[in-house]
Design a protein around this motif. Structure first.
Motif, PDB file in Angstrom:
ATOM      1  N   ASP A   1       0.770  -1.239  -0.231  1.00 19.94           N
ATOM      2  CA  ASP A   1       0.000   0.046  -0.092  1.00 19.94           C
ATOM      3  C   ASP A   1       0.863   1.389   0.086  1.00 19.94           C
ATOM      4  N   CYS A   2       0.161   2.349  -0.703  1.00 17.22           N
ATOM      5  CA  CYS A   2       1.224   3.468  -0.622  1.00 17.22           C
ATOM      6  C   CYS A   2       0.699   4.107   0.787  1.00 17.22           C
ATOM      7  N   LEU A   3       1.813   4.568   1.589  1.00 19.98           N
ATOM      8  CA  LEU A   3       1.602   5.049   2.969  1.00 19.98           C
ATOM      9  C   LEU A   3       1.010   6.337   2.875  1.00 19.98           C
ATOM     10  N   LEU A   4       0.744   7.090   1.678  1.00 21.28           N
ATOM     11  CA  LEU A   4       0.225   8.412   1.587  1.00 21.28           C
ATOM     12  C   LEU A   4      -1.094   8.261   0.999  1.00 21.28           C
ATOM     13  N   THR A   5      -1.258   7.752  -0.037  1.00 22.17           N
ATOM     14  CA  THR A   5      -2.551   7.748  -0.758  1.00 22.17           C
ATOM     15  C   THR A   5      -3.405   6.805  -0.245  1.00 22.17           C
ATOM     16  N   LYS A   6      -2.675   5.435   0.286  1.00 19.00           N
ATOM     17  CA  LYS A   6      -3.597   4.289   0.521  1.00 19.00           C
ATOM     18  C   LYS A   6      -3.675   3.244  -0.725  1.00 19.00           C
ATOM     19  N   ASN A   7      -3.328   3.970  -1.731  1.00 19.44           N
ATOM     20  CA  ASN A   7      -3.463   3.092  -3.182  1.00 19.44           C
ATOM     21  C   ASN A   7      -2.925   1.750  -3.029  1.00 19.44           C
ATOM     22  N   ARG A   8      -3.306   0.834  -3.621  1.00 20.27           N
ATOM     23  CA  ARG A   8      -2.879  -0.522  -3.166  1.00 20.27           C
ATOM     24  C   ARG A   8      -1.961  -1.204  -4.824  1.00 20.27           C
ATOM     25  N   PHE A   9      -0.979  -1.881  -4.601  1.00 23.40           N
ATOM     26  CA  PHE A   9      -0.388  -2.220  -5.855  1.00 23.40           C
ATOM     27  C   PHE A   9      -0.146  -3.760  -5.611  1.00 23.40           C
ATOM     28  N   ARG A  10       0.170  -4.468  -6.609  1.00 25.15           N
ATOM     29  CA  ARG A  10       0.672  -5.857  -6.532  1.00 25.15           C
ATOM     30  C   ARG A  10       2.110  -5.519  -6.436  1.00 25.15           C
ATOM     31  N   ALA A  11       2.883  -6.268  -5.485  1.00 25.69           N
ATOM     32  CA  ALA A  11       4.238  -5.666  -5.059  1.00 25.69           C
ATOM     33  C   ALA A  11       5.208  -6.366  -6.500  1.00 25.69           C
ATOM     34  N   ASP A  12       4.756  -7.381  -7.151  1.00 24.80           N
ATOM     35  CA  ASP A  12       5.487  -7.678  -8.171  1.00 24.80           C
ATOM     36  C   ASP A  12       5.179  -6.850  -9.537  1.00 24.80           C
ATOM     37  N   GLN A  13       4.450  -6.013  -9.532  1.00 25.20           N
ATOM     38  CA  GLN A  13       3.940  -5.031 -10.675  1.00 25.20           C
ATOM     39  C   GLN A  13       4.702  -3.703 -10.389  1.00 25.20           C
ATOM     40  N   VAL A  14       5.131  -3.285  -9.271  1.00 20.41           N
ATOM     41  CA  VAL A  14       5.737  -1.929  -9.062  1.00 20.41           C
ATOM     42  C   VAL A  14       6.882  -1.862  -9.792  1.00 20.41           C
ATOM     43  N   GLN A  15       6.878  -0.773 -10.740  1.00 25.07           N
ATOM     44  CA  GLN A  15       8.168  -0.472 -11.544  1.00 25.07           C
ATOM     45  C   GLN A  15       9.261  -0.152 -10.646  1.00 25.07           C
ATOM     46  N   PRO A  16      10.702  -0.709 -10.971  1.00 27.79           N
ATOM     47  CA  PRO A  16      11.884  -0.103 -10.273  1.00 27.79           C
ATOM     48  C   PRO A  16      12.185   1.032 -10.587  1.00 27.79           C
ATOM     49  N   GLN A  17      12.552   1.885  -9.512  1.00 29.76           N
ATOM     50  CA  GLN A  17      12.825   3.186  -9.757  1.00 29.76           C
ATOM     51  C   GLN A  17      14.262   3.724  -9.367  1.00 29.76           C
ATOM     52  N   SER A  18      14.807   4.671  -9.889  1.00 31.99           N
ATOM     53  CA  SER A  18      16.188   5.157  -9.145  1.00 31.99           C
ATOM     54  C   SER A  18      15.967   6.554  -8.811  1.00 31.99           C
ATOM     55  N   GLY A  19      16.951   7.041  -8.004  1.00 36.31           N
ATOM     56  CA  GLY A  19      16.735   8.384  -7.645  1.00 36.31           C
ATOM     57  C   GLY A  19      17.381   8.754  -6.272  1.00 36.31           C
ATOM     58  N   VAL A  20      17.035   9.950  -5.779  1.00 35.30           N
ATOM     59  CA  VAL A  20      17.358  10.373  -4.508  1.00 35.30           C
ATOM     60  C   VAL A  20      16.369  10.038  -3.322  1.00 35.30           C
ATOM     61  N   ALA A  21      16.578   9.098  -2.230  1.00 34.39           N
ATOM     62  CA  ALA A  21      15.682   8.874  -1.054  1.00 34.39           C
ATOM     63  C   ALA A  21      15.953   9.841  -0.135  1.00 34.39           C
ATOM     64  N   TYR A  22      14.919  10.427   0.440  1.00 36.30           N
ATOM     65  CA  TYR A  22      14.945  11.214   1.674  1.00 36.30           C
ATOM     66  C   TYR A  22      14.317  10.498   2.721  1.00 36.30           C
TER      67      TYR A  22
END
Ligand code: ATP
Length: 534
Positions: free
Chosen positions: A94-115
């Protein structure tokens, strides 16, 4: 295809399907229900044709396959035996902000800076130690991360948020963040996809039942009944078409992944390899034809080929398909091989059907859980065994989407006056086309033409779906049928009535794809059309 082009194409397909009554959103007047779809008049015909043609090919035209139509709700023990109660789940985040739900194996990998933030303080002095983090693209200012983090703490009842313990880190190919807003996702946890319900008036744990997530298990549990009544011998198959339900976390790609859908499944029971090896081969059998001494590999190959030929026979050529052989480590522990037949959808190459060699796992499990024997006595070899199975399992709705995507064409054509226009046409194979033929009197205000056209309609109607249309210019009527995917159009004109005596009782027959018209005798119409649509 560029992303925009893909979206444009899908949007056009979705809009045509709605405009022409192929597919509607379920419960649309109440805002729709995510993951559920309805088929309108043309869609219902298309779907019926696909299912009927599958049924014909898989059972009626074969000696060695029989049909079954089982109930949707079955004994809950079935799903324990099959493993669905414990393992039929997808990892969910689940997204901690919007509560939208995703299948974990369908989340696209992303790169960037994590704060990262260790918590936050409030204007009133209240402090929260909930850790949170946000991923932003490299080069973006920290403010964008802070904005998202502030929203996170505000949602937890804080005002005038002061973020605590900020630190940042470069991240590569992470699937821990929501691609839509950069917010941290929860850890993955399993989510069982079966819809639960209760049987009887009392809602208690003993009365829990499930809407079946696949049609296959009914075939396994009725194996003995069918065997005893259908006078079949192994190898033979049982097939079924019916609804299945999965509470998918993320229904998507239109009707590709929905929560209620239909499956067309065959369980083809075969001898274990060691028994097959004892059976003599037949003579006089053409190459590729089933042999009683075939082991699972040959049967598996055979069914893959049969299924591909079937797709070809309804207009999905081999060039529109692809194959994915599951790797050893991807296979279920009991499966010997699984190949997915994929279709090249505009949004990607995705599964239409899976063909699995499942060993004797399912029958053995039901034998164990029910205490009833699932053994077969082979009179020829005098062996007793639990048969093995090859399972071609296809989704009707995915196939409908594939057929529509494959049929959808936009062509530039020139009309009678020399104007260029775009012709939208669904080039369905005549076998599956929802309407087989349009019948048109050239003019609607000439009773003789109308009468003759209605005679032609009534001649054809007992044998096929006919659409009779007398409204508007003939060109417009053709276009309407092009959009519905109707392969043939018949026009009744003054020559039909005998204006040129040699043409009396002939009509023009228009081919949807070439737009060519030929004159044909009314008496030849039925045999000609039947030869094309069967
Ligand atoms: P996926 O990996 O896409 O979820 P699956 O491998 O779980 O599918 P199976 O359990 O093998 O699918 O089901 C057989 C067929 O049923 C699939 O090939 C597909 O055509 C169809 N099917 C499965 N789930 C859905 C769904 N949610 N919506 C529409 N069709 C589906």
């Amino acid at each position: 295809m560029a992303e925009q082009k893909i979206n444009e194409r899908m949007e056009k397909i979705v809009s045509l399907c709605k405009r022409r009554g192929f597919i509607f959103q379920s419960s649309e007047i109440y805002g729709g229900l995510n993951g559920f779809w309805d088929y309108g008049p043309l869609g219902a015909e298309l779907k019926r044709n696909v299912k009927d043609y599958w049924w014909k090919a898989m059972t009626q035209k074969r000696e060695d396959v029989v049909g079954l139509e089982a109930s949707i709700i079955m004994h809950p023990k079935i799903w324990e035996a099959s493993g669905h109660t414990t393992t039929f789940s997808d990892p969910m985040v689940d997204c901690l902000l919007t509560k939208n739900r995703f299948r974990a194996d369908q989340v696209q990998p992303q790169s960037g800076v994590a704060y990262f933030y260790s918590g936050a303080k409030d204007a009133t002095g209240k402090e929260l130690s909930d850790a949170f983090s946000v991923l932003v693209q490299k080069g973006k200012p920290p403010e964008s991360a802070r904005k998202v983090a502030t929203q996170f703490y505000e949602q937890r009842g804080m005002t005038g948020v002061q973020l605590l313990g900020e630190r940042s880190e470069l991240v590569e190919n992470s699937t821990k963040y929501n691609p839509e807003n950069g917010s941290l996702l929860t850890e993955a946890r399993p989510f069982n996809l079966m819809f639960e319900t209760h049987t009887g008036p009392i809602k208690s744990p003993e009365n829990i039942a499930y809407l079946r997530p696949e049609t296959a298990q009914a075939i396994f549990v009725q194996f003995k009944n069918v065997l005893e009544t259908a006078r079949q011998k192994v190898p033979f198959g049982i097939c079924q078409i019916g609804k299945a339900f999965r509470n998918e976390i993320n229904p998507r790609n239109y009707i590709f992944r929905s929560r209620e859908f239909e499956q067309m499944e065959l369980e083809f029971f075969i001898k274990p390899d060691e028994v097959a090896a004892k059976t003599p081969a037949l003579t006089d059998v053409a190459e590729g034809e089933p042999q009683p001494n075939w082991g699972w590999e040959q049967w598996h190959k055979y069914w893959v080929e049969q299924r591909v030929r079937w797709y070809e026979s309804i207009g999905l050529g081999r060039d529109t398909l692809d194959f994915y052989w599951q790797k050893k480590e991807e296979l279920a522990h009991y499966a010997k091989a699984t190949v997915d037949i994929l279709f090249k959808f505009p949004f990607g190459t995705e599964e239409l059907e899976g063909i699995a060699a499942r060993g004797n796992f399912d029958l053995s499990q039901h034998q164990k859980f029910s205490g009833k024997s699932m053994e077969y006595f082979d009179e020829e070899t005098r062996d007793k065994y639990v048969p093995h199975v090859i399972e071609p399992s296809a989704g009707v709705d995915r196939l409908i989407l594939a057929l529509v995507c494959n049929a959808f064409n936009e062509e530039e054509v020139t009309d009678d006056k020399g104007n260029k226009e775009v012709r939208t046409v669904l080039k369905f194979h005549p076998r599956v086309a929802p309407v087989k033929v349009g019948v048109f009197p050239l003019l609607k205000n000439k009773p003789e033409l109308v009468k003759k056209a209605q005679e032609v309609r009534d001649l054809l109607r007992p044998h096929m779906t006919v659409f009779y249309d007398e409204a508007g210019a003939i060109g417009r009527r053709y276009r309407r049928q092009d959009e519905a995917g109707t392969p043939f159009g018949i026009t009744i004109d003054f020559d039909t009535l005998g204006e040129k005596p040699e043409l009396r009782d002939t009509v023009t027959l228009r081919d949807r794809d070439t737009m060519k018209q030929e004159r044909m005798d009314i008496s030849e119409l039925l045999p000609f059309l039947l030869s094309r649509i069967r």
